[in-house]
Design an enzyme around this catalytic site. Structure first.
Site, PDB file in Angstrom:
ATOM      1  N   HIS A 115      -8.777 -30.790  84.615  1.00  0.00           N
ATOM      2  CA  HIS A 115      -8.521 -29.454  84.070  1.00  0.00           C
ATOM      3  C   HIS A 115      -9.490 -28.401  84.588  1.00  0.00           C
ATOM      4  O   HIS A 115      -9.159 -27.221  84.628  1.00  0.00           O
ATOM      5  CB  HIS A 115      -8.583 -29.505  82.540  1.00  0.00           C
ATOM      6  N   HIS A 179     -22.476 -24.582  76.995  1.00  0.00           N
ATOM      7  CA  HIS A 179     -21.700 -25.563  76.229  1.00  0.00           C
ATOM      8  C   HIS A 179     -22.205 -26.967  76.501  1.00  0.00           C
ATOM      9  O   HIS A 179     -22.807 -27.248  77.537  1.00  0.00           O
ATOM     10  CB  HIS A 179     -20.202 -25.454  76.522  1.00  0.00           C
TER      11      HIS A 179
END
Length: 316
Positions: A115, A179
């Site tokens: 992805h 993140h």
């Protein structure tokens, strides 16, 4: 204008754990506007800088950088699957030029993408085979990691090669910002999981793939309610990083060591090296102007979500 750039965060959690509707609509507008700007530029070639999340690159051989001459997407988290439209001869030329400029990059004639590479192609281009694309992998999760300096030099080498083409080139950077989702680490696992990280995960059984997907989804649901459950997002770092890109002072990041970045913004924040490489590539066309900056921390996606475009000031 021969070059254009767009960098944007990705997240496998799109459509799985979404923020409130107003935020989702805001992000969708950012993506739609970027897609329109790219369509207006009408690129002949895309050079895509992207990471991997132990879906295509493993510890059987883990390069810092790899240029794909043939590539396909696995379709994890419901993203697009299938072959990319990679111009093999051009990709080979790019790889040769990079090596000649002193940057050691691997090449792959069977690159497997996830992805991190397909989301920008799907969201911004509309598919995997709409425009010829050269995928450039930058290792962002598997230690030892390349430095900011090496990512910058990789981008400069690719940009210098691209500037000699008689083509309109779009540089895409995919990843970040701050993140740290639940990505396994070789030093902290053993048995089957260690074997998967060493290469057997390249063809993951369907039940394991689903379990892995659900593990990330569940972590996101918890994090959206309790941001102490994972490494917290760092909006201050994210805004600083974006300001560095806006000023064009990429070399200032050379002094940021990998452990410092992990400690400050999370271990997966190394994906921002795809942005650095993309901006370094654009800088080979001369000074640039950034536009359409967007930033918002989105806990539901375990991400400091950012988007930034740029174009060279020179008309060459």
């Amino acid at each position: 204008m021969k070059a254009y750039l767009h960098c944007m965060s990705h997240s496998p959690l799109f459509g799985h754990v979404d923020p409130e509707q107003s935020v989702l609509e805001e992000v969708n507008t950012v993506i739609s506007d970027a897609r329109q700007r790219i369509a207006a530029f009408a690129p002949d070639l895309i050079i895509l800088f992207a990471p991997d999340h132990y879906n295509g690159f493993f510890y059987d051989v883990m390069p810092s950088f790899c240029i794909g001459t043939v590539a396909h997407a696995i379709g994890d988290f419901g993203t697009l699957a299938g072959p990319l439209l990679v111009p093999q001869a051009l990709a080979e030329s790019c790889a040769t030029a990079v090596l000649e400029r002193g940057i050691d990059s691997a090449v792959s004639y069977r690159m497997q993408l996830d992805h991190g590479a397909t989301q920008p192609l799907e969201f911004l281009i509309g598919g995997l085979q709409k425009i010829p694309v050269i995928p450039v992998f930058i290792n962002s999760v598997a230690t030892p990691l390349p430095s900011f300096q090496r990512a910058r030099l990789l981008g400069e080498a690719i940009g210098q090669w691209a500037s000699l083409l008689d083509k309109r080139v779009l540089f895409l950077g995919s990843g970040g910002l701050s993140h740290q989702p639940p990505v396994p680490e070789l030093a902290k696992v053993d048995g089957l999981m260690a074997d998967r990280l060493k290469g057997s995960g390249r063809h993951l059984p369907a039940d394991e793939r689903e379990a892995r997907t659900q593990r990330v989804i569940n972590a996101a649901k918890i994090f959206s309610q309790d941001q102490s459950s994972l490494h917290p997002l760092n909006p201050g770092w994210d805004q600083y990083f974006l300001s560095v890109l806006e000023k064009g002072d990429l070399q200032i990041l050379d002094s940021v060591i990998n452990q410092e970045l992990s400690d400050r913004a999370g271990k997966s924040t190394h994906e921002i090296k795809t942005w650095v490489a993309a901006f370094a590539a654009l800088s080979s066309f001369g000074s640039y102007q950034t536009t359409d900056k967007y930033y918002r921390p989105i806990p539901e996606w375990i991400a400091g979500f950012g988007s930034l475009s740029a174009y060279p000031l020179s008309k060459c």
